[in-house]
Design a protein around this motif. Structure first.
Motif, mmCIF file in Angstrom:
data_model
loop_
_atom_site.group_PDB
_atom_site.id
_atom_site.type_symbol
_atom_site.label_atom_id
_atom_site.label_comp_id
_atom_site.label_asym_id
_atom_site.label_seq_id
_atom_site.Cartn_x
_atom_site.Cartn_y
_atom_site.Cartn_z
ATOM 1 N N LEU A 11 0.838 -1.200 0.000
ATOM 2 C CA LEU A 11 0.000 0.000 0.000
ATOM 3 C C LEU A 11 0.875 1.254 0.000
ATOM 4 N N ARG A 12 0.625 2.166 -0.951
ATOM 5 C CA ARG A 12 1.419 3.396 -1.043
ATOM 6 C C ARG A 12 0.901 4.463 -0.081
ATOM 7 N N GLY A 13 -0.415 4.583 0.014
ATOM 8 C CA GLY A 13 -0.992 5.585 0.904
ATOM 9 C C GLY A 13 -0.992 6.992 0.350
ATOM 10 N N ASP A 14 -0.815 7.146 -0.973
ATOM 11 C CA ASP A 14 -0.748 8.486 -1.570
ATOM 12 C C ASP A 14 -1.868 8.742 -2.572
ATOM 13 N N GLY A 15 -2.915 7.937 -2.519
ATOM 14 C CA GLY A 15 -4.032 8.139 -3.437
ATOM 15 C C GLY A 15 -3.971 7.302 -4.688
ATOM 16 N N ARG A 16 -2.937 6.479 -4.817
ATOM 17 C CA ARG A 16 -2.834 5.610 -5.990
ATOM 18 C C ARG A 16 -3.220 4.155 -5.682
ATOM 19 N N ASP A 17 -3.781 3.952 -4.482
ATOM 20 C CA ASP A 17 -4.298 2.641 -4.103
ATOM 21 C C ASP A 17 -5.812 2.656 -4.306
ATOM 22 N N LEU A 18 -6.330 1.732 -5.073
ATOM 23 C CA LEU A 18 -7.748 1.728 -5.444
ATOM 24 C C LEU A 18 -8.452 0.486 -4.909
ATOM 25 N N PHE A 19 -9.726 0.672 -4.599
ATOM 26 C CA PHE A 19 -10.580 -0.458 -4.231
ATOM 27 C C PHE A 19 -11.851 -0.361 -5.079
ATOM 28 N N GLU A 20 -12.126 -1.419 -5.829
ATOM 29 C CA GLU A 20 -13.307 -1.469 -6.687
ATOM 30 C C GLU A 20 -14.206 -2.620 -6.247
ATOM 31 N N PHE A 21 -15.501 -2.400 -6.380
ATOM 32 C CA PHE A 21 -16.413 -3.509 -6.114
ATOM 33 C C PHE A 21 -17.666 -3.360 -6.970
ATOM 34 N N SER A 22 -18.349 -4.481 -7.200
ATOM 35 C CA SER A 22 -19.637 -4.477 -7.884
ATOM 36 C C SER A 22 -20.466 -5.638 -7.353
ATOM 37 N N LEU A 23 -21.777 -5.398 -7.204
ATOM 38 C CA LEU A 23 -22.720 -6.430 -6.779
ATOM 39 C C LEU A 23 -23.971 -6.319 -7.623
ATOM 40 N N LYS A 24 -24.502 -7.454 -8.043
ATOM 41 C CA LYS A 24 -25.729 -7.464 -8.841
ATOM 42 C C LYS A 24 -26.541 -8.707 -8.493
ATOM 43 N N HIS A 25 -27.854 -8.497 -8.298
ATOM 44 C CA HIS A 25 -28.767 -9.596 -7.991
ATOM 45 C C HIS A 25 -28.917 -10.470 -9.233
ATOM 46 N N GLU A 26 -28.367 -11.671 -9.165
ATOM 47 C CA GLU A 26 -28.335 -12.542 -10.337
ATOM 48 C C GLU A 26 -29.717 -13.046 -10.724
ATOM 49 N N ASP A 27 -30.629 -13.208 -9.753
ATOM 50 C CA ASP A 27 -31.940 -13.798 -10.018
ATOM 51 C C ASP A 27 -32.988 -12.770 -10.425
ATOM 52 N N ALA A 28 -32.628 -11.467 -10.435
ATOM 53 C CA ALA A 28 -33.581 -10.410 -10.798
ATOM 54 C C ALA A 28 -33.056 -9.688 -12.034
#
Length: 444
Positions: free
Chosen positions: A67-84
């Motif tokens: 981890l750099r700690g200078d704003g160049r560390d990213l966290f991405e996520f996605s969630l989607k209801h598969e049955d709808a």
């Protein structure tokens, strides 16, 4: 790569990724590793924030990702209801803003790590403005230019970005940001002085991020209320075996919303009425002070609640309907205290502009410091701020129904994941009560 996991007993397609901005280092987490995720979407804040809590056995994350700690560390996520099939994807990209560890004293396999997450667009805007930068033109166009310059033209919804009527065009007027200002500070300032003339009222606008197409819109609040039927998400039933077509309760909204009698019952509601503190601080006449270029002198202009209330009612109450007739505006004001109480606002603009800014601010106060409702329910990724929900009740009308039932604007939607459970907490406001309410308005 996304995988299918059980959340609330349903199949969700999930992806969680920690990486650097170059994509050279990354960790992909399974849903089981994500012990908690708390995301808040607000109509008052176009930049989302969140916090994630991750399992970190034997300091796996620290030993795998630097981890750099200078704003160049990213966290991405996605969630989607598969049955709808009609379910929206809940997807965001964040910059890691803070890090905390929860360390087990006896078993290193029970270590956890939490990250405070900052909207990646806000991070890009959180940089200093070059010295000497100045802006002129309509305030909405200035906001659009800033977003386009920093985030790119593709981030703008051209069909829904109102330029407004505050025009910085009288010499030597300019927007000259302070040396300490960042673009994010300038945006907040510009939104504070923005107004558009809608009919006979000056109206504020919200800068709204639509996660469906990843674009920003600048929308007058009166348009949001005007489009309440098009922005309707769903209906909630108070009690058991709710039927939205039941018209025996006069305060029920029209049967426009989708109602799932089994998944969205409200056994309890956190409902409050604004009290004296709100009224004294936010429901007050205004003395607008500014400079008149023609007369060459400073001028004071009065903005009185009683003069704008009927216009406000047309934009923010009359656009709704109840099954028993027209709703009644909820704005109980004490005549003795409110008729002659003023607060003074002075801004470096012409008196006409200052008066319109003050009027838009008062209209927003009357709208959003009103009836309030909090709802906690099973999670749904379709829910977001800036949309409406309906509250129904089939039983015989009670006194509270005139306030509780009807169409509410969702101002804040919180998405909370804890283990394999998913909950929404929604904060809502409403500007009216049901027909026949016996709440007098002494200001008249």
């Amino acid at each position: 790569m996304s995988e299918i996991f059980k959340i609330n007993g349903a199949n969700f397609e999930c992806e969680f990724l920690l990486k650097d901005d170059k994509g050279k280092e990354q960790i992909e987490f399974s849903k089981d590793a994500i012990k908690g995720l708390d995301l808040t979407e607000s109509i008052f804040e176009p930049f989302t924030h969140a916090e994630v809590f991750i399992n970190n056995p034997f300091d796996y994350i620290d030993n795998t990702f630097q981890l750099r700690g200078d704003g160049r560390d990213l966290f991405e996520f996605s969630l989607k209801h598969e049955d709808a099939p009609d379910s929206e994807k809940l997807s965001y990209k964040f910059v890691i803003d803070g890090e905390n560890n929860s360390i087990s004293k006896r078993d290193r396999a029970n270590n956890f790590k939490s990250y405070t997450l900052l909207d990646v667009n806000y991070f890009k805007l959180n940089e200093e403005i070059p010295y000497g930068t100045r802006y002129r033109g309509k305030v909405g166009d200035i906001i659009k230019a800033i977003l386009s310059d920093i985030l790119g033209d593709e981030i703008i919804n051209e069909d829904s970005f109102a330029p407004g009527d505050h025009d910085i065009n009288l010499f030597p007027e300019h927007i000259l940001p302070a040396s300490s200002f960042k673009y994010s500070d300038l945006l907040k300032y510009l939104l504070g002085i923005y107004y558009s003339i809608e009919g006979e009222l000056a109206i504020k606008s919200f800068l709204i991020f639509d996660r469906k197409d990843s674009k920003y819109s600048l929308v007058p609040i009166s348009k949001i209320f005007e489009e309440n039927k098009d922005r309707l998400l769903e209906g909630f039933g108070v009690g058991d075996l709710i039927s939205k077509s039941d018209s025996s309760n006069k305060s029920n909204p029209p049967p426009d919303a989708k109602v799932n009698e089994y998944l969205t019952p409200l056994s309890n509601t956190d409902f409050t009425t604004p009290m004296l503190t709100y009224s004294n601080e936010f429901f007050m006449n205004v003395l607008a002070t500014g400079y008149d270029q023609i007369l060459g002198e400073h001028v004071i202009r009065e903005i009185r609640i009683k003069d704008i209330k009927k216009k406000w009612k047309t934009k923010f109450v009359d656009v709704f309907k109840c099954q028993g007739g027209s709703p009644t505006a909820f704005l109980p004001l004490n005549k003795v205290k409110k008729e002659e109480q003023f607060r003074t606002i002075s801004l470096p603009f012409s008196i006409n502009t200052v008066a319109k800014i003050c009027e838009a601010d008062l209209v927003a106060n009357l709208t959003f410091y009103n009836l309030q409702l909090n709802i906690n329910n099973l999670g749904d990724t379709n829910r977001r701020s800036g949309q409406f929900i309906d509250i129904y009740k089939p039983a015989k009308e009670e006194i509270v129904d005139k306030k509780l039932l009807g169409r509410w604007l969702v101002t804040v939607c919180r998405h909370q994941f804890v283990g394999n459970s998913y909950q929404n907490t929604m904060q809502c406001i409403k500007t009216y009560v049901g027909p026949g309410a016996k709440i007098s308005d002494d200001i008249e």
